[in-house]
Design an enzyme around this catalytic site. Structure first.
Site, PDB file in Angstrom:
ATOM      1  N   ARG A 100      13.749  -1.696   7.920  1.00  0.00           N
ATOM      2  CA  ARG A 100      12.969  -1.215   9.070  1.00  0.00           C
ATOM      3  C   ARG A 100      13.184  -2.118  10.275  1.00  0.00           C
ATOM      4  O   ARG A 100      13.256  -3.345  10.130  1.00  0.00           O
ATOM      5  CB  ARG A 100      11.483  -1.241   8.709  1.00  0.00           C
ATOM      6  CG  ARG A 100      10.976   0.050   8.156  1.00  0.00           C
ATOM      7  CD  ARG A 100       9.606  -0.078   7.566  1.00  0.00           C
ATOM      8  NE  ARG A 100       8.604  -0.678   8.452  1.00  0.00           N
ATOM      9  CZ  ARG A 100       7.311  -0.749   8.151  1.00  0.00           C
ATOM     10  NH1 ARG A 100       6.876  -0.254   7.016  1.00  0.00           N
ATOM     11  NH2 ARG A 100       6.456  -1.296   8.989  1.00  0.00           N
ATOM     12  N   ARG A 127      -7.452   1.720  11.096  1.00  0.00           N
ATOM     13  CA  ARG A 127      -7.238   0.290  11.359  1.00  0.00           C
ATOM     14  C   ARG A 127      -8.129  -0.220  12.474  1.00  0.00           C
ATOM     15  O   ARG A 127      -8.076  -1.410  12.795  1.00  0.00           O
ATOM     16  CB  ARG A 127      -5.782   0.045  11.776  1.00  0.00           C
ATOM     17  CG  ARG A 127      -4.834   0.226  10.642  1.00  0.00           C
ATOM     18  CD  ARG A 127      -3.486  -0.356  10.982  1.00  0.00           C
ATOM     19  NE  ARG A 127      -2.507   0.305  10.140  1.00  0.00           N
ATOM     20  CZ  ARG A 127      -1.316  -0.159   9.884  1.00  0.00           C
ATOM     21  NH1 ARG A 127      -0.923  -1.282  10.404  1.00  0.00           N
ATOM     22  NH2 ARG A 127      -0.489   0.502   9.119  1.00  0.00           N
ATOM     23  N   ARG A 176       2.854  -9.034  13.354  1.00  0.00           N
ATOM     24  CA  ARG A 176       1.982  -8.016  12.737  1.00  0.00           C
ATOM     25  C   ARG A 176       0.913  -8.672  11.870  1.00  0.00           C
ATOM     26  O   ARG A 176      -0.237  -8.253  11.878  1.00  0.00           O
ATOM     27  CB  ARG A 176       2.822  -7.034  11.905  1.00  0.00           C
ATOM     28  CG  ARG A 176       3.388  -5.939  12.793  1.00  0.00           C
ATOM     29  CD  ARG A 176       4.548  -5.178  12.203  1.00  0.00           C
ATOM     30  NE  ARG A 176       4.464  -4.841  10.836  1.00  0.00           N
ATOM     31  CZ  ARG A 176       5.524  -4.811  10.003  1.00  0.00           C
ATOM     32  NH1 ARG A 176       6.726  -5.141  10.459  1.00  0.00           N
ATOM     33  NH2 ARG A 176       5.395  -4.442   8.766  1.00  0.00           N
ATOM     34  N   ARG A 213      11.743  -5.695   2.039  1.00  0.00           N
ATOM     35  CA  ARG A 213      11.658  -4.224   1.981  1.00  0.00           C
ATOM     36  C   ARG A 213      12.986  -3.568   2.334  1.00  0.00           C
ATOM     37  O   ARG A 213      13.642  -3.945   3.313  1.00  0.00           O
ATOM     38  CB  ARG A 213      10.622  -3.722   2.987  1.00  0.00           C
ATOM     39  CG  ARG A 213       9.225  -3.772   2.459  1.00  0.00           C
ATOM     40  CD  ARG A 213       8.327  -2.814   3.184  1.00  0.00           C
ATOM     41  NE  ARG A 213       8.002  -3.226   4.516  1.00  0.00           N
ATOM     42  CZ  ARG A 213       6.744  -3.227   4.992  1.00  0.00           C
ATOM     43  NH1 ARG A 213       5.739  -2.839   4.241  1.00  0.00           N
ATOM     44  NH2 ARG A 213       6.506  -3.606   6.225  1.00  0.00           N
ATOM     45  N   LYS A 250       0.822  -1.215   0.000  1.00  0.00           N
ATOM     46  CA  LYS A 250       0.000   0.000   0.000  1.00  0.00           C
ATOM     47  C   LYS A 250       0.857   1.266   0.000  1.00  0.00           C
ATOM     48  O   LYS A 250       0.525   2.240  -0.674  1.00  0.00           O
ATOM     49  CB  LYS A 250      -1.009   0.013   1.149  1.00  0.00           C
ATOM     50  CG  LYS A 250      -0.443  -0.218   2.533  1.00  0.00           C
ATOM     51  CD  LYS A 250      -1.553  -0.453   3.542  1.00  0.00           C
ATOM     52  CE  LYS A 250      -1.024  -0.547   4.968  1.00  0.00           C
ATOM     53  NZ  LYS A 250      -0.055  -1.642   5.181  1.00  0.00           N
TER      54      LYS A 250
END
Ligand code: ADP
Length: 275
Positions: A224, A146, A235, A180, A69
């Site tokens: 990250r 969320r 998560r 990522r 996203k």
């Protein structure tokens, strides 16, 4: 925009007061008046914004960790000339400012949990206020709402044009999160994972090539802190628990009733020319 950020803040304050009242705490007179003002501010924000000239798109991107996203929202924001406002980035900015608040945040984020509605709404309304001072007239929100409370606040104070809910096969999500990378100098986002998975039940094969950095970024790539296998799994678990317990389906329903919501099941990289 001015109305939206003020209304989000006012609604958040009003909801805290409502919760206090529901838990039996008596509201002082001035607090009760302020709660009413919060609701009125929300209504004014919505009506006032409709009359503004030069309004730009106000879109929302949702989806589970690793779905992409942030990548799509960031590219579209450049195409459409509006800021990409990711609540995850706001949290990471807050984490980068040393102090007791960032310590408290790190405890939550680095364990794969969601931060409280109060914290996220404060960070978002501050960001919208800064945008308002710079004359921003639209946005692409990423990662908000969320929770039911966040969806209700958004529904109460905005007229979002479009909500895009991205979906991706489970096998790809972990690989995408672990792949990522970000350039510590230019802030560009990349992904070194190469996804190539057979189709399910005769369905389309899923192929997503890596999104590699240009040579000047290669030596400056960082990962990250919350993209470790353990934290990503947590998560994803938190996300699926919320969906399973209806907590996340409800925000989707709130958004679907109030705004135009589309869900896109990704089997390849989306060509943004078609959006
Ligand atoms: N709307 C939100 N509500 C609560 N917590 C949030 C929200 N947005 C971001 N966060 C916090 O910031 C972290 C990073 O968010 P994000 O960059 O959107 O990651 P993800 O890849 O998990 O979608 C989340 O794990 C969560 O702790």
């Amino acid at each position: 925009m001015a109305g939206i950020s003020r209304a989000i803040r006012a609604c958040a304050a009003a909801s805290r007061r409502t919760l206090a009242a529901a838990s039996g705490a008596a509201l002082p007179k001035e607090e009760a008046a302020a709660a009413g003002a919060g609701v009125r501010a929300a209504a004014t924000g919505r009506r006032g914004r409709d009359q503004e000239d030069g309004r730009r798109v106000q879109w929302v991107f949702l989806g589970c960790p690793g779905v992409g996203k942030g990548t799509y929202a960031s590219r579209l924001s450049q195409l459409l000339g509006v800021p990409h406002i990711a609540t995850g980035d706001l949290v990471r900015d807050a984490l980068a400012t040393p102090g007791p608040f960032s310590k408290k945040l790190a405890e939550i984020v680095n364990h794969g949990k969601l931060v409280s509605d109060e914290i996220i709404i404060n960070l978002l309304s501050r960001r919208l206020e800064e945008g308002e001072e710079k004359g921003e007239l639209g946005f692409i929100l990423d990662g908000f709402p969320r929770t039911i409370r966040q969806a209700e606040i958004l529904e109460g104070v905005t007229d979002i044009d479009l909500v895009i809910n991205l979906k991706l096969r489970e096998e790809a999500l972990l690989a995408k999160c672990l792949g990522r990378r970000m350039c510590s100098q230019c802030g560009g986002n990349f992904n070194v994972a190469s996804i190539d998975i057979e189709g399910e039940n005769g369905g389309a094969r899923m192929y997503m090539p890596p999104l590699l950095p240009p040579p000047q970024c290669e030596s400056k790539l960082i990962t990250r802190a919350d993209d470790t296998e353990e934290v990503v799994k947590e998560r994803l678990r938190v996300y699926h628990d919320l969906v399973g317990s209806n907590c996340l389906r409800l925000p989707f329903e709130i958004l679907a009733c109030s705004f135009f919501l589309i869900s896109i099941y990704l089997t390849r990289i989306l060509n943004l020319c078609y959006l």
